[in-house]
Enzyme design. Structure first.
Site, PDB file in Angstrom:
ATOM      1  N   GLY A  46      -4.427  39.746  -4.076  1.00  0.00           N
ATOM      2  CA  GLY A  46      -5.293  40.567  -4.926  1.00  0.00           C
ATOM      3  C   GLY A  46      -5.153  40.226  -6.396  1.00  0.00           C
ATOM      4  O   GLY A  46      -6.146  40.132  -7.127  1.00  0.00           O
ATOM      5  N   CYS A  47      -3.929  40.026  -6.837  1.00  0.00           N
ATOM      6  CA  CYS A  47      -3.680  39.722  -8.248  1.00  0.00           C
ATOM      7  C   CYS A  47      -4.227  38.344  -8.610  1.00  0.00           C
ATOM      8  O   CYS A  47      -4.723  38.130  -9.715  1.00  0.00           O
ATOM      9  CB  CYS A  47      -2.191  39.821  -8.559  1.00  0.00           C
ATOM     10  SG  CYS A  47      -1.548  41.492  -8.296  1.00  0.00           S
ATOM     11  N   THR A  48      -4.160  37.414  -7.663  1.00  0.00           N
ATOM     12  CA  THR A  48      -4.717  36.085  -7.885  1.00  0.00           C
ATOM     13  C   THR A  48      -6.231  36.175  -8.033  1.00  0.00           C
ATOM     14  O   THR A  48      -6.816  35.598  -8.950  1.00  0.00           O
ATOM     15  CB  THR A  48      -4.332  35.131  -6.737  1.00  0.00           C
ATOM     16  OG1 THR A  48      -2.901  35.009  -6.720  1.00  0.00           O
ATOM     17  CG2 THR A  48      -4.964  33.763  -6.908  1.00  0.00           C
ATOM     18  N   ALA A  51      -7.049  37.733 -11.459  1.00  0.00           N
ATOM     19  CA  ALA A  51      -6.776  36.800 -12.563  1.00  0.00           C
ATOM     20  C   ALA A  51      -7.814  35.680 -12.594  1.00  0.00           C
ATOM     21  O   ALA A  51      -8.272  35.277 -13.676  1.00  0.00           O
ATOM     22  CB  ALA A  51      -5.369  36.233 -12.436  1.00  0.00           C
TER      23      ALA A  51
END
Length: 155
Positions: A46-48, A51
Site C-alpha cells: 500500500g505504501c509503495t 508513494a
C-alpha cells in the site's frame, strides 16, 4: 491517542532526516504549499502504491504550487532503498521516534483486520504558504488517495 489537527491551526514544525540523512524542515517550504503525508512503512504494498502515485503526480502538483513530503517511522537507509527500488521523486523523511507522527495526529489506535492496534494512521496534511493547516485527512486509503486529493484540490 494523538490529537488530530484542525484547519487554520499552525502546522507543527519539524526537522527530520531524508533518505540521504540530510535534515528537512517544514520551514524549508515557507511560502509554498506542502502536502505532508504519513504512511506506515516503506516497501510495503500500500505504501509503495501511494508513494508511486505521488511521484507520478509530482509534476502536476508542483505546477499547482505544491511540494510533497512523505513521513514514515523508517530509518534513512531504508528510505534510500525504497526511493531507489521504486524510482521515487517525492521527498521521504524518517521519524523513528514517532514524535512528528504523534504531533500531526498520525499515530495512535487504529483497527487493522478487525483488531485494535497502535500504529501509524495513514494521513495527509496540507500546509499552506503561511505554515497553517489547510486540510487534515485521516484514515485515507493508499489506493486512489492521490487522485482524489488532486480532484478535491481542483488541480
Amino acid at each position: 491517542m494523538s490529537e488530530r489537527l484542525q484547519p487554520g491551526e499552525p502546522a507543527p514544525a519539524f526537522t527530520l532526516p531524508d533518505a540521504d540523512g540530510n535534515p528537512v524542515s517544514l520551514a524549508d517550504y515557507a511560502g509554498r504549499k506542502v502536502i505532508v503525508y504519513f504512511y506506515p512503512a516503506a516497501m510495503t504494498p500500500g505504501c509503495t502504491k501511494q508513494a508511486c502515485d505521488f511521484t507520478d503526480s509530482l509534476d502536476l502538483l508542483s505546477a499547482a504550487g505544491y511540494d510533497v513530503v512523505g513521513v514514515s517511522p523508517d530509518a534513512p537507509a531504508k528510505l534510500a532503498k525504497f526511493r531507489s527500488k521504486e524510482n521515487l521523486k517525492v521527498t521521504l523523511v524518517g521519524d523513528p521516534e514517532k514524535r512528528v507522527l504523534q504531533e500531526y495526529g498520525a499515530f495512535g489506535e487504529k483497527t487493522m483486520y478487525g483488531r485494535k492496534i497502535t500504529g501509524v494512521i495513514r494521513s495527509t496534511v496540507i500546509v499552506d504558504e503561511q505554515g497553517r493547516v489547510e486540510r487534515a485527512l485521516y484514515n485515507v486509503r493508499a489506493t486512489g488517495h492521490v487522485a482524489k486529493l488532486i480532484k478535491d484540490l481542483g488541480i
